[in-house]
Design an enzyme around this catalytic site. Sequence first.
Site, short mmCIF file in Angstrom:
data_model
loop_
_atom_site.label_atom_id
_atom_site.label_comp_id
_atom_site.label_asym_id
_atom_site.label_seq_id
_atom_site.Cartn_x
_atom_site.Cartn_y
_atom_site.Cartn_z
CG ASP A 121 -1.61 1.16 1.54
OD1 ASP A 121 -1.47 2.12 0.78
OD2 ASP A 121 -2.38 1.14 2.51
CB SER A 176 -6.97 0.54 -8.26
OG SER A 176 -6.24 1.72 -8.17
CG HIS A 211 -8.72 0.95 -2.68
ND1 HIS A 211 -9.52 2.02 -2.96
CD2 HIS A 211 -8.03 0.68 -3.79
CE1 HIS A 211 -9.32 2.37 -4.21
NE2 HIS A 211 -8.42 1.59 -4.73
#
Length: 756
Positions: free
Chosen positions: A153, A541, A244
């Site tokens: 991340d 993404s 996410h």
Amino acid sequence: MASNPLLPSQLLPLAISFISLLISSTAFKYDPARPYVVYMGSSSSEVRDNAEAAELSHLRMLNSLSSSRQGNQLKTSLIHHYYHTFRGFSTMLTQDEASLLSGHDNVVSVFPDPILHLHTTRSWDFLGMGFSDRTRSGYLLNPSNDVIIGIIDTGKSIQIITSHVILFSPAGRIWPESPSLSDEGVGEIPSRWKGICMEGPDFSKSVCNRKLIGARYYITEPTSNGNTTHSTRLGDSPRDSVGHGTHTASIAGGAPVANASYYGLARGTTRGGSPSTRISSYKACTEDGCSGAFHAEQMGVLVVCSGGNDGPDPYTIVNSAPWIFTVAASTIDREFRSTVILGNGREFEGSAISFSNLTSSETYPLVFGEKAAGNFTPAYEARNCYPGSLDTRKVSGKIVVCIDTDPTLSRRMKKFVVEDAEAKGIILIDENQKGIPFDSGVFPFAQADHVVGLEILKYMNSIKSPTATILPTSEISNFRPAPVVAYFSSRGPGGLTENILKPDVMAPGVAILAAVVPNTEPGNVPYGKKPSGYSIKSGTSMACPHVAGAAAILMSVHSGWTSSMVKSALMTTATLDNNMGNLLTNSSELFANPHEMGSGEISPYKALHPGLVFETGTEDYLNFLCYQGYSEKNIRSMSRMSFNCPKDPVDELISSINYPSISISKLDKNGPIKIVKRTVRNVGSRNSIYTASIQSPTGLGVKVNPDRIVFGWSTKRVSYTVYFYGKEAPSGYSFGYLTWSDGRHHVRTVFSVNVV
Ligand SMILES: *[C@@H]1O[C@H](CO)[C@@H](O)[C@H](O)[C@H]1NC(C)=O
Ligand SMILES: *[C@@H]1O[C@H](CO)[C@@H](O)[C@H](O)[C@H]1NC(C)=O
Ligand SMILES: *[C@@H]1O[C@H](CO)[C@@H](O)[C@H](O)[C@H]1NC(C)=O
Ligand SMILES: *[C@@H]1O[C@H](CO)[C@@H](O)[C@H](O)[C@H]1NC(C)=O
């Protein structure tokens, strides 16, 4: 598989990716202290064994900066030392200090460690990797699957893949309770795995399993005053609080979960590309952004990144270095629609994900935003449903029609404005993002394109008291055409150089159902339902983990392949056709070009047998750095290899690194012919003969020599030359294809040539 993950040549791509940050980040104009990474080249075992000495030398280096800084202060402002994979440190620096440090003998580069923002299932079946096909599922259920996907991340939406796949994603945190992370049927953890499952205040070691094999976070953060905090507040944990990371992980390598849906939408079995793949999650960001820094304890070889969500304008592509696999986003053959029924009985389909509880039995007054403007509000603002532009008395209880002539105002904002004004629902007339369904939760919402929008406005003008209702979303399957380039997907050319074609490939990234942290916010959960552990999201993404998952499949089947072979296989076999048998298009219904989709939509099954592959090696990447203007000294220090730049390095030579596509930034109509070399390696049957065919636009001359290549028992690699001449070509970019075929395999290289 990854024989020795610490080989310098394998370290290099990761190291180079740090340099890419340097090249791609924007310059700062004012000069407060900000986080920077001081990069000092590859690490070595001596450095690793003597971390204290390394830290001391970092401090000394900082001390040399400025007499006005006190040693003490320096120590506290030092953020993080690196000596595992590369050597260096991150710290707070002003721009002046950064440029001073970059002149230091031991420093390769100094670059801002930017605060980054989050980019905001049927898809695997759509890609031809469904479970229903027995031969294909044989590959998918390969019990010896030893591939590990790591998610880091960084907020830079970078993903890395290797034979242990490491993906950098905008949010690598994980919600371990997700059924998509169950390890049922997954074998023992490979012994070479050295990662850890780090505990956090809300994250116990025991949540890791044979699927989620590692989780780690970095808690050191700079504060605004240059201090660092070692905070242990909630959120500093590998746990995903935004959803996410879990979404990305489950697309790439999630376990199969039957009967998953988003409140009934997109119902089916969700899973990653290769469901027996392992996942390891790394977190280096908080919701405020990403600072501090990161480094992977396992080395990446192939770097897979989203190309960004700043389309459709050209020159918006990011993460474009040649060692990065840059991914564009496409739609799949599924759409989400809400039906709008007007008072006169006419029905229109609008794009939406909305759990409206309105029905067809009752309609509500319909009002155009500009007719409901508050006092002193310009009509333009009310038409666009700006915050504060609507008069609640004129809107309450009605369905409001808003248009979108101001792209700065998001759909979320308009929905919020209308909802706050006590309206019953919103119809948004917006051509641009019509194929990207907006999730409005329970608030009735429908997005109309210009044609439908005009019909609705016409109806409203034709009658004194127009009415309408908006039905809850339903799903359309087998939608055609698909795939289509997503409106938001960033476009080439450009990025680092126009001599490499970017993006590389396209993959599903619109309305993808995958696992998330259940969203419990009011307004998101339909009345009478429990919060959903799955959600539908769009973005490059979401496209990225499809490529990561596809690469994991290829790596588990071809354990000897390097990452560049995997990348080449996915590029040269990508498809250019949609599900109507026509060429791929963009959201304006015009033919998509390689600056939008790269080599095309990935076709993982075909990629298992590419015939020939282009190997892009360390030397190509080092040459690239030479051509980009890096000094030999810096390149050597970074790679720890004795390496000499070619004579007269110029950026045009970048076209000749052994890449699976060709881009030429400048072909002078009246200038010399451009010559590009390539080498292919045979990974198909040993004795094979390939012949070349060229598809090029009128006027652009393209020749290949030899146009027939022969592989025998001992000949594994063959080189050839491609000549481009543009005397009669139209100015600007032209695109075409060079395809090598042996009758069974079709190895397609895309070329893009800018004629000037
Ligand atoms: C840094 O933090 C320490 C401890 O919290 C505090 O005493 C000091 O004043 C801080 N420094 C600055 C410049 O704020
Ligand atoms: C799937 O889940 C829904 C509830 O979400 C349930 O009504 C349905 O029976 C389930 N179907 C199967 C095949 O399990
Ligand atoms: C679609 O492609 C055409 C032709 O290449 C281009 O002019 C247009 O801007 C593209 N539209 C979008 C939304 O990207
Ligand atoms: C829709 O739900 C809201 C509460 O969630 C309720 O107040 C409203 O009456 C419902 N409308 C209809 C048409 O059922």
